[in-house]
Design an enzyme around this catalytic site. Structure first.
Site, short mmCIF file in Angstrom:
data_model
loop_
_atom_site.label_atom_id
_atom_site.label_comp_id
_atom_site.label_asym_id
_atom_site.label_seq_id
_atom_site.Cartn_x
_atom_site.Cartn_y
_atom_site.Cartn_z
N MET A 138 -2.73 6.27 -1.55
CA MET A 138 -3.97 6.01 -2.31
C MET A 138 -4.29 4.67 -2.98
O MET A 138 -5.13 4.26 -3.48
CB MET A 138 -4.30 7.18 -3.19
CG MET A 138 -4.73 8.61 -2.66
SD MET A 138 -4.94 9.66 -3.73
CE MET A 138 -6.16 8.90 -4.77
N GLY A 139 -2.97 3.83 -2.87
CA GLY A 139 -2.86 2.59 -3.59
C GLY A 139 -2.94 2.75 -5.03
O GLY A 139 -3.56 1.75 -5.72
N HIS A 181 0.77 -1.15 0.12
CA HIS A 181 0.02 -0.03 -0.26
C HIS A 181 1.12 1.23 -0.05
O HIS A 181 1.86 1.22 0.29
CB HIS A 181 -1.05 0.07 1.17
CG HIS A 181 -0.22 0.44 2.48
ND1 HIS A 181 -0.09 1.61 2.97
CD2 HIS A 181 0.34 -0.58 3.50
CE1 HIS A 181 0.68 1.64 4.12
NE2 HIS A 181 0.85 0.61 4.43
N CYS A 182 0.31 2.43 -0.44
CA CYS A 182 0.65 3.53 -0.17
C CYS A 182 -0.45 4.48 0.38
O CYS A 182 -1.26 3.98 1.13
CB CYS A 182 1.24 4.13 -1.39
SG CYS A 182 0.48 4.17 -2.92
N SER A 199 0.08 4.58 -7.02
CA SER A 199 1.31 4.83 -7.47
C SER A 199 2.40 4.08 -6.85
O SER A 199 3.03 3.04 -7.59
CB SER A 199 1.72 6.29 -7.84
OG SER A 199 2.88 6.73 -8.46
N ARG A 200 2.81 4.59 -5.85
CA ARG A 200 4.01 3.90 -5.21
C ARG A 200 3.88 2.35 -4.98
O ARG A 200 4.75 1.45 -5.26
CB ARG A 200 4.40 4.57 -3.72
CG ARG A 200 4.91 5.84 -3.82
CD ARG A 200 4.82 6.67 -2.57
NE ARG A 200 3.46 7.18 -2.34
CZ ARG A 200 3.33 7.96 -1.27
NH1 ARG A 200 4.30 8.55 -0.70
NH2 ARG A 200 1.81 8.34 -1.27
#
Length: 195
Positions: free
Chosen positions: A139-140, A136-137, A142-143
């Site tokens: 918002m889920g 996860h990041c 990009s990263r």
């Protein structure tokens, strides 16, 4: 003499992302009910067998993670600044969830490639032990998607296009331009190693 070697570009990866419409699926753990993700404050999708990509809401809801059977959490946005997630190994200790954190901002200049191997190894360890992993990041999108893509490339021998397609079919991922460039570089490096 010109080379006929295929070279992957960030533009090619970006074009592919735009052409794929993610499937509309129920929230994991609620497959038998019609439940909106928004009132629950959780957004997470299984994007590859036992590999989930999600947001801060999913990451911070330990009861939900236990309900779904998550055994490992990889936080690609660890920190306490804007658009980061302030969890760590201690946060998940009482839930028995293994943790790995990466301090990354979602900006095109961030060197996410330095985490490709560690992230791929963590995900592989989770899956090979029969576990389920949430990457996860904030918002889920990009990263987390970039690290999951690197895993598919490094551990499942997918090319960047195949890995992004696999993930994008299951979630509306959208790595930033700099991350796509780093994935294209990884793709080109892996292709030359495999020739």
């Amino acid at each position: 003499m010109a080379s006929n070697k295929k070279v992957t570009t960030a533009r090619e990866l970006l074009t592919a992302i735009h052409q794929i419409q993610p499937a509309s699926k129920p929230l994991p753990g609620y497959e038998d009910k019609v439940v909106s993700r928004f009132p629950l404050g959780v957004c997470m999708d299984e994007c590859y067998s036992n590999l989930y990509i999600g947001d801060i809401g999913a990451a911070k809801d330990k009861a939900y993670l236990q309900k779904v059977g998550i055994t490992h959490v990889l936080n690609t946005a660890q920190g306490n600044k804007f658009a980061t997630v302030d969890t760590d190994e201690e946060y998940y200790k009482d839930a028995g969830i293994k943790y790995l954190g990466m301090r990354l901002l979602d900006v095109p200049t961030a060197n996410i490639s330095q985490f490709f191997t560690a992230g791929a190894n963590f995900i592989e360890d989770a899956l090979s032990s029969g576990g389920k992993v949430l990457v996860h990041c904030f918002m889920g999108i990009s990263r987390s998607a970039t690290i999951a893509c690197a895993f598919l490339m490094l551990k499942r021998d997918m090319c960047a296009l195949e890995a992004l397609t696999t993930l994008r079919k299951n979630r509306a991922i959208f790595p930033n331009e700099g991350f796509l460039r780093q994935l294209s570089e990884l793709d080109n490096d892996l292709r030359s190693q495999r020739e």
